[in-house]
Scaffold this active site. Structure first.
Site, PDB file in Angstrom:
ATOM      1  N   ASP A   1       4.131   3.857 -14.454  1.00  0.00           N
ATOM      2  CA  ASP A   1       4.653   2.870 -13.494  1.00  0.00           C
ATOM      3  C   ASP A   1       5.228   1.650 -14.215  1.00  0.00           C
ATOM      4  OD1 ASP A   1       3.433   4.697 -11.895  1.00  0.00           O
ATOM      5  OD2 ASP A   1       1.841   3.370 -11.196  1.00  0.00           O
TER       6      ASP A   1
ATOM      7  N   GLY B   1       0.799  -1.235   0.000  1.00  0.00           N
ATOM      8  CA  GLY B   1       0.000   0.000   0.000  1.00  0.00           C
ATOM      9  C   GLY B   1       0.825   1.274   0.000  1.00  0.00           C
TER      10      GLY B   1
ATOM     11  N   SER C   1       1.921  -3.301  -7.901  1.00  0.00           N
ATOM     12  CA  SER C   1       1.134  -3.988  -8.947  1.00  0.00           C
ATOM     13  C   SER C   1       1.787  -3.865 -10.321  1.00  0.00           C
ATOM     14  CB  SER C   1      -0.325  -3.532  -8.992  1.00  0.00           C
ATOM     15  OG  SER C   1      -0.486  -2.248  -8.541  1.00  0.00           O
TER      16      SER C   1
HETATM   17  C1  GLA Z   1      -0.511   6.045 -10.505  1.00  0.00           C
HETATM   18  C2  GLA Z   1      -0.708   5.575 -11.945  1.00  0.00           C
HETATM   19  C3  GLA Z   1       0.273   6.269 -12.885  1.00  0.00           C
HETATM   20  C4  GLA Z   1       0.247   7.783 -12.705  1.00  0.00           C
HETATM   21  C5  GLA Z   1       0.359   8.147 -11.232  1.00  0.00           C
HETATM   22  C6  GLA Z   1       0.183   9.616 -10.998  1.00  0.00           C
HETATM   23  O1  GLA Z   1       0.732   5.612 -10.015  1.00  0.00           O
HETATM   24  O2  GLA Z   1      -0.541   4.177 -12.044  1.00  0.00           O
HETATM   25  O3  GLA Z   1      -0.026   5.916 -14.234  1.00  0.00           O
HETATM   26  O4  GLA Z   1      -0.892   8.346 -13.292  1.00  0.00           O
HETATM   27  O5  GLA Z   1      -0.593   7.449 -10.446  1.00  0.00           O
HETATM   28  O6  GLA Z   1       1.214  10.346 -11.570  1.00  0.00           O
END
Ligand code: GLA
Length: 391
Positions: free
Chosen positions: A177, A127, A133
């Site tokens: 990410d 978390g 993920s």
């Molecule tokens: C999460 C999403 C990303 C991005 C961030 C905010 O981590 O998975 O794609 O949008 O939030 O920058």
């Protein structure tokens, strides 16, 4: 946090048998230095891969069964499914992430004849918003690619991960990410244009400073629905702007152009969201320029401005992460500090002078617990490589 891959292999053999060759892989989590909530708005991001992440051991099977086991969710035991039954379900819990990758492979024409046995272990704090993920998605993609002999570039594994998360897991995330997990490079952050997927590695040379992640240890509920709301609000703003100027994304606008056209955005909330997206994108471009010139002071100021904008205009911060950032701003030797990742809890990222790290941790630890009753955690992190095989 140290992970011994030999122990993971032993566990794999215990659970799934010792016959046949099993292979080990790793995909990292990420921290984003600046460029938040810009990746689905056609802007730039500047994340880096961490040395913590998700480990996997895989061995192909002769039939169409898939068996998963996670040392992080050992109470679920071995979760079994089939290549012929790849629908998401609540009871599948964490396995919905790797299952979604199997499903996406099929959708993209990478046909799998047989299933696999898969053991997972992750050392990203649960978390924390450091992309556990995404790392699991990229890891699974890499394992399937190598095990079944597909020719898929790493950047496409990132896109497969994002597609799966959007369409199988119902979280409308951008590409940041998964891209950071797949494409990371030791000691570098990735300056990624999410509109074109063009990218450049920028060495993070901080002569007298280091990156400290502070985990607020809070995760407010409804994160994915609030996230999806932000996406919708940004899209509404874009549509309004498109009635007065020819742009494809909010990332196409400079600050001046935004100020010129902003009144076309009818809803004041959507106007604030768009303001963040436009200014944050420009801040990210400026931050990378500053870093390249070794101007860490300017880099840090832009990081602070990013937090203020996420707090006031994008409203994805929360009282706990606001407190952590504000406390950090007042510690001598801190260049910059802000909430990082999707928001509504999770972590802040701070650039702290090496000589001030102890003071930083002591000050935040004490004040945060006394104000919130919650214990924060601190990680002085290294920037690692993207997903790779371990042997
Ligand atoms: C999460 C999403 C990303 C991005 C961030 C905010 O981590 O998975 O794609 O949008 O939030 O920058």
């Amino acid at each position: 946090m140290e992970v011994n891959v030999t122990d993971l292999r032993k566990k794999f053999a215990e659970l799934f048998g010792a016959d046949g060759e099993a292979k080990a892989y790793f995909a990292p989590g990420r921290v984003n230095l600046i460029g938040e909530h810009t990746d689905y708005n056609g802007g730039h991001v500047f994340p880096c891969a961490l040395t913590i992440g998700t480990y996997g051991i895989i061995r192909p099977r002769q039939d169409r069964t898939i068996r998963f086991y996670s040392l992080n969710f050992s109470d679920m035991g071995i979760v079994e499914t089939s290549l012929d039954d790849l629908a998401p379900s609540e009871s599948a819990g964490w396995t919905n992430y790797p299952k979604g990758i199997f499903w996406t492979f099929e959708k993209r024409g990478y046909h799998l004849e047989t299933g696999a046995d898969i053991l997972i272990y992750g050392n990203i704090p649960a978390g924390s918003g450091l992309s556990s993920s995404a790392s699991l998605e990229v890891l699974t993609g890499l394992m399937l690619r190598d095990t079944f002999g597909f020719d898929i570039p790493m950047a496409d594994l990132a896109l497969i991960g994002q597609y799966s998360e959007n369409n199988f897991n119902g979280m409308n995330c951008g590409i940041m990410d998964q891209f950071a997990s797949a494409m990371g490079k030791k000691d570098c952050a990735i300056f990624l244009d999410t509109n074109t997927l063009n990218y450049e590695y920028a060495p993070v040379k901080l002569p007298d400073a280091t990156i400290v992640i502070t985990n607020s240890n809070v995760k407010h509920s409804l994160v994915s629905s609030a996230y999806n709301d932000r996406r919708r609000e940004s899209e509404t703003a874009l549509k309004d702007l498109q009635s007065v100027t020819q742009i494809q994304t909010l990332g196409d606008l400079t600050e001046d152009a935004f100020e010129q056209y902003k009144d076309a955005i009818k809803d004041p909330i959507c106007r604030k969201r768009a303001k963040h997206a436009v200014y944050e994108n420009q801040r990210t471009i400026k931050a990378v320029e500053a870093l390249k010139k070794n101007d860490i002071a300017t880099f840090g100021k832009l990081i602070n401005a990013s937090h203020v904008s996420l707090r006031d205009d994008y409203e994805t911060s929360c009282p706990e992460t606001d407190l952590l950032a504000e406390l950090a701003w007042n510690v001598p030797g801190v260049y910059g500090s802000r909430i990082t990742g999707g928001g509504f809890g999770g972590c802040t990222v701070s650039i702290v002078k090496k000589e001030s790290v102890d003071l930083f941790i002591q000050t935040l630890d004490k004040a945060y617990t006394s104000k919130t009753g919650i214990k924060a955690e601190f990680y002085v992190v290294d920037i690692g490589d993207g997903a790779h095989a371990l042997d």
